[in-house]
Write a protein that holds these residues in place. Structure first.
Motif, PDB file in Angstrom:
ATOM      1  N   ILE A 121     -45.406 -23.881   4.554  1.00 38.79           N
ATOM      2  CA  ILE A 121     -45.984 -22.694   5.195  1.00 38.79           C
ATOM      3  C   ILE A 121     -47.311 -22.963   5.918  1.00 38.79           C
ATOM      4  CG2 ILE A 121     -44.800 -21.012   3.734  1.00 38.79           C
ATOM      5  CD1 ILE A 121     -47.458 -20.639   2.219  1.00 38.79           C
ATOM      6  N   PRO A 122     -48.096 -24.009   5.574  1.00 36.11           N
ATOM      7  CA  PRO A 122     -49.321 -24.237   6.351  1.00 36.11           C
ATOM      8  C   PRO A 122     -49.065 -24.493   7.837  1.00 36.11           C
ATOM      9  CG  PRO A 122     -49.452 -25.410   4.271  1.00 36.11           C
ATOM     10  CD  PRO A 122     -48.042 -24.909   4.403  1.00 36.11           C
ATOM     11  N   LEU A 123     -47.810 -24.797   8.201  1.00 40.69           N
ATOM     12  CA  LEU A 123     -47.485 -25.015   9.604  1.00 40.69           C
ATOM     13  C   LEU A 123     -47.312 -23.707  10.370  1.00 40.69           C
ATOM     14  CD1 LEU A 123     -44.909 -27.920   9.115  1.00 40.69           C
ATOM     15  CD2 LEU A 123     -47.324 -28.116   9.753  1.00 40.69           C
ATOM     16  N   LEU A 124     -47.298 -22.596   9.642  1.00 36.91           N
ATOM     17  CA  LEU A 124     -47.169 -21.283  10.264  1.00 36.91           C
ATOM     18  C   LEU A 124     -48.511 -20.550  10.213  1.00 36.91           C
ATOM     19  CD1 LEU A 124     -43.786 -20.185   8.618  1.00 36.91           C
ATOM     20  CD2 LEU A 124     -44.106 -21.050  10.954  1.00 36.91           C
ATOM     21  N   ASP A 125     -48.585 -19.442  10.930  1.00 37.82           N
ATOM     22  CA  ASP A 125     -49.773 -18.604  10.905  1.00 37.82           C
ATOM     23  C   ASP A 125     -49.770 -17.755   9.629  1.00 37.82           C
ATOM     24  OD1 ASP A 125     -52.051 -17.284  12.620  1.00 37.82           O
ATOM     25  OD2 ASP A 125     -50.892 -15.630  11.746  1.00 37.82           O
ATOM     26  N   PRO A 126     -50.922 -17.621   8.939  1.00 39.76           N
ATOM     27  CA  PRO A 126     -50.957 -16.840   7.694  1.00 39.76           C
ATOM     28  C   PRO A 126     -50.426 -15.414   7.842  1.00 39.76           C
ATOM     29  CG  PRO A 126     -52.985 -18.085   7.945  1.00 39.76           C
ATOM     30  CD  PRO A 126     -52.214 -18.255   9.231  1.00 39.76           C
ATOM     31  N   LEU A 198     -56.810 -27.528   8.335  1.00 42.60           N
ATOM     32  CA  LEU A 198     -55.727 -28.469   8.067  1.00 42.60           C
ATOM     33  C   LEU A 198     -56.017 -29.814   8.714  1.00 42.60           C
ATOM     34  CD1 LEU A 198     -52.625 -26.138   8.540  1.00 42.60           C
ATOM     35  CD2 LEU A 198     -53.720 -26.825   6.406  1.00 42.60           C
ATOM     36  N   ALA A 199     -56.580 -29.808   9.932  1.00 46.30           N
ATOM     37  CA  ALA A 199     -56.905 -31.058  10.599  1.00 46.30           C
ATOM     38  C   ALA A 199     -57.988 -31.818   9.851  1.00 46.30           C
ATOM     39  CB  ALA A 199     -57.358 -30.778  12.031  1.00 46.30           C
ATOM     40  N   ALA A 200     -58.984 -31.076   9.335  1.00 47.61           N
ATOM     41  CA  ALA A 200     -60.055 -31.729   8.563  1.00 47.61           C
ATOM     42  C   ALA A 200     -59.515 -32.311   7.270  1.00 47.61           C
ATOM     43  CB  ALA A 200     -61.163 -30.703   8.266  1.00 47.61           C
ATOM     44  N   LEU A 201     -58.618 -31.579   6.635  1.00 53.67           N
ATOM     45  CA  LEU A 201     -58.003 -32.081   5.392  1.00 53.67           C
ATOM     46  C   LEU A 201     -57.189 -33.335   5.673  1.00 53.67           C
ATOM     47  CD1 LEU A 201     -57.468 -31.569   2.367  1.00 53.67           C
ATOM     48  CD2 LEU A 201     -55.498 -30.175   3.034  1.00 53.67           C
ATOM     49  N   ALA A 202     -56.436 -33.328   6.788  1.00 54.86           N
ATOM     50  CA  ALA A 202     -55.616 -34.481   7.138  1.00 54.86           C
ATOM     51  C   ALA A 202     -56.476 -35.698   7.421  1.00 54.86           C
ATOM     52  CB  ALA A 202     -54.736 -34.156   8.331  1.00 54.86           C
ATOM     53  N   SER A 203     -57.643 -35.471   8.034  1.00 54.84           N
ATOM     54  CA  SER A 203     -58.515 -36.602   8.360  1.00 54.84           C
ATOM     55  C   SER A 203     -59.111 -37.241   7.109  1.00 54.84           C
ATOM     56  CB  SER A 203     -59.635 -36.147   9.297  1.00 54.84           C
ATOM     57  OG  SER A 203     -60.528 -35.264   8.615  1.00 54.84           O
TER      58      SER A 203
END
Length: 207
Positions: A121-126, A198-203
């Motif tokens: 679900i993080p790939l979708l809008d909340p 999400l981008a910061a977490l991925a980095s």
């Protein structure tokens, strides 16, 4: 130790169980048309995916080819396979008992679609996720009401014959309770995400 030669499915288990019932009641055999009618009339299609008539016939054919059931004297009207009676073979009787006891004792992973979708679900809008879960909550609420209505209708038969509906009610209510808790956290902001987060977490956790 469950036999691996014979592939278990809920419909195959149901077919063997009906033939075991026919044997228990000294009826000897049962034809596919009666099997399908009994599964639907007794509401067992709530827990067994009976599907179209072809699904039942394919399952019966597989059980016959693997030696778990035997065709008895032909009762066909013209070329109507639904009137061919079947009974358990000795191997079928053994495998049926083995399947039943193993299914009662051993939890299995069934990999349904819902938890798989939840995982991503993080790939979708909340807000989009919230809207869909609100829709699911409504449908689950309706389903609980439907199941409880069926339970009330079958109450005269006693608990023994309503256990599968009790289980469906318990699992559906549990899912509804969980979905409500996720909705509450989405609405309060306790669960939230943005593409930037999400981008910061991925980095921080490169793959």
């Amino acid at each position: 130790m469950v036999t691996m030669l014979h592939r278990r499915s809920t419909l195959a288990l149901a077919v063997l169980s009906l033939l075991a019932e026919a044997e228990y009641l000294h009826q000897g055999s049962m034809h596919p048309y009666r099997m399908q009618r009994l599964l639907r009339d007794r509401g067992k299609d709530e827990v067994v995916n009976v599907g179209q008539r072809g699904s039942l016939y394919r399952t019966i054919d597989r059980l016959h080819r693997t030696g778990l059931i035997e065709a008895r004297e032909s009762g066909r009207d013209g070329n109507r396979p639904e009137h061919t009676p079947y009974s358990l073979s000795d191997e079928g009787r053994r495998v049926w008992r083995e399947w039943m006891l193993d299914a009662l004792a051993t939890p299995t992973r069934e990999y349904p679609e819902f938890p798989a979708a939840i995982a991503f679900i993080p790939l979708l809008d909340p807000d989009e996720v919230l809207g869909r879960l609100l829709e699911r909550r409504r449908k689950l609420t309706d389903e609980v009401a439907r199941i409880q209505s069926l339970m009330a209708e079958s109450a005269e038969w006693g608990r023994l014959f309503a256990l599968e509906m009790e289980y469906l009610n318990a699992t559906t209510e549990a899912e509804l309770h969980w979905v409500r808790s996720v909705i509450d956290d989405l609405e309060s902001g306790a669960i939230s995400w943005t593409p930037e987060q999400l981008a910061a977490l991925a980095s921080r956790h490169p793959q």
